[in-house]
Design a protein around this motif. Sequence first.
Motif, PDB file in Angstrom:
ATOM      1  N   ALA A 248      26.327   0.659  34.855  1.00  0.00           N
ATOM      2  CA  ALA A 248      26.285   1.785  33.918  1.00  0.00           C
ATOM      3  C   ALA A 248      27.668   2.106  33.385  1.00  0.00           C
ATOM      4  O   ALA A 248      27.825   2.441  32.200  1.00  0.00           O
ATOM      5  CB  ALA A 248      25.673   3.007  34.603  1.00  0.00           C
ATOM      6  N   ILE A 249      28.680   2.014  34.235  1.00  0.00           N
ATOM      7  CA  ILE A 249      30.049   2.260  33.773  1.00  0.00           C
ATOM      8  C   ILE A 249      30.418   1.262  32.680  1.00  0.00           C
ATOM      9  O   ILE A 249      30.941   1.637  31.629  1.00  0.00           O
ATOM     10  CB  ILE A 249      31.039   2.170  34.954  1.00  0.00           C
TER      11      ILE A 249
ATOM     12  N   ALA B 289      16.636  -2.146  36.178  1.00  0.00           N
ATOM     13  CA  ALA B 289      17.054  -2.011  34.781  1.00  0.00           C
ATOM     14  C   ALA B 289      16.838  -0.587  34.288  1.00  0.00           C
ATOM     15  O   ALA B 289      17.678  -0.027  33.569  1.00  0.00           O
ATOM     16  CB  ALA B 289      16.291  -3.002  33.905  1.00  0.00           C
ATOM     17  N   GLN B 290      15.706   0.016  34.670  1.00  0.00           N
ATOM     18  CA  GLN B 290      15.440   1.387  34.230  1.00  0.00           C
ATOM     19  C   GLN B 290      16.427   2.356  34.851  1.00  0.00           C
ATOM     20  O   GLN B 290      16.824   3.345  34.212  1.00  0.00           O
ATOM     21  CB  GLN B 290      14.016   1.788  34.589  1.00  0.00           C
ATOM     22  N   ALA B 291      16.850   2.093  36.086  1.00  0.00           N
ATOM     23  CA  ALA B 291      17.839   2.957  36.724  1.00  0.00           C
ATOM     24  C   ALA B 291      19.147   2.941  35.948  1.00  0.00           C
ATOM     25  O   ALA B 291      19.743   4.001  35.688  1.00  0.00           O
ATOM     26  CB  ALA B 291      18.078   2.511  38.169  1.00  0.00           C
ATOM     27  N   VAL B 292      19.610   1.761  35.558  1.00  0.00           N
ATOM     28  CA  VAL B 292      20.851   1.684  34.773  1.00  0.00           C
ATOM     29  C   VAL B 292      20.666   2.395  33.442  1.00  0.00           C
ATOM     30  O   VAL B 292      21.545   3.133  32.990  1.00  0.00           O
ATOM     31  CB  VAL B 292      21.279   0.220  34.560  1.00  0.00           C
TER      32      VAL B 292
ATOM     33  N   VAL C 175      22.488   1.598  25.468  1.00  0.00           N
ATOM     34  CA  VAL C 175      21.381   1.162  26.311  1.00  0.00           C
ATOM     35  C   VAL C 175      20.751  -0.101  25.740  1.00  0.00           C
ATOM     36  O   VAL C 175      20.450  -1.060  26.472  1.00  0.00           O
ATOM     37  CB  VAL C 175      20.326   2.273  26.454  1.00  0.00           C
ATOM     38  N   ALA C 176      20.557  -0.127  24.432  1.00  0.00           N
ATOM     39  CA  ALA C 176      19.962  -1.303  23.798  1.00  0.00           C
ATOM     40  C   ALA C 176      20.846  -2.531  24.001  1.00  0.00           C
ATOM     41  O   ALA C 176      20.337  -3.639  24.241  1.00  0.00           O
ATOM     42  CB  ALA C 176      19.747  -1.040  22.305  1.00  0.00           C
TER      43      ALA C 176
ATOM     44  N   THR D 183      14.591  12.135  36.640  1.00  0.00           N
ATOM     45  CA  THR D 183      13.174  12.487  36.568  1.00  0.00           C
ATOM     46  C   THR D 183      12.314  11.515  37.368  1.00  0.00           C
ATOM     47  O   THR D 183      11.161  11.818  37.672  1.00  0.00           O
ATOM     48  CB  THR D 183      12.686  12.511  35.113  1.00  0.00           C
ATOM     49  N   THR D 184      12.883  10.358  37.681  1.00  0.00           N
ATOM     50  CA  THR D 184      12.201   9.356  38.498  1.00  0.00           C
ATOM     51  C   THR D 184      13.174   8.845  39.543  1.00  0.00           C
ATOM     52  O   THR D 184      14.316   8.509  39.212  1.00  0.00           O
ATOM     53  CB  THR D 184      11.704   8.177  37.642  1.00  0.00           C
TER      54      THR D 184
END
Length: 229
Positions: free
Chosen positions: A72-73, A114-117, A100-101, A133-134
């Motif tokens: 993410a960084i 992948a969704q976490a990142v 993100v894309a 939220t998840t």
Amino acid sequence: MTGVTEESAEARRLRYWGRIEPAHEPDAFAALDSAYRQPHRSYHSWAHIDELLAGLERFGALATRPDLIAAAIFWHDAVHLARDPDGKTRLDRQNVRDSVAAFRRHTTLEGSEAQAVEDLVMATSDHVGARATTEHYPGFAADLDLFVDLDLSPLAAPWEIFAANTQKIRSESVGVEEAEFAANQVKMLEGLARGDAPVFRRAETRAAWDATARVNLARCIAGLRAAGR
């Protein structure tokens, strides 16, 4: 926070990238390198990424998935433009979505990882309001809080560096009038200051950075208000 240790920033960057490189397509680092070296970038450059990696090094023991935080960084500012092609001021959220894309194009991660990142990166579009939220894995919410704190860690830099960062951000706001820039920055910084509420979420980062960040925020807000008159 200086973001500098005995290890060079570039060496740290390559070391962290080496840990997450298997989760990316072969051309991923080249895409990031091209993005963070764009001529218009003054603040949102490799130097910002390096500072966050230094923070992750310092507080990495708090992370459940430091590898996903590192990803993410690297990707959270992959796209950074001040204006859209039509000349309108570009919303930060759109830059984050496009970042993100870019991550999705270059990652080999799938499913919850992948969704976490993606969720970590999207949290930078609303530092104050972003919440998990998840729970993509046990400890994800706490990792999101740590990542948000790392992205805000430059607020606790020595004043000279903080002031220089503000000027760097100003230089990236191509075509934005001084009064508009000052008003936008004041609104954003006041949102981070939030009265007596802590700036940072994790107890450890709060103890290290909160007091200095509050002084910097108050001083910067006063200066921006004066400049915007």
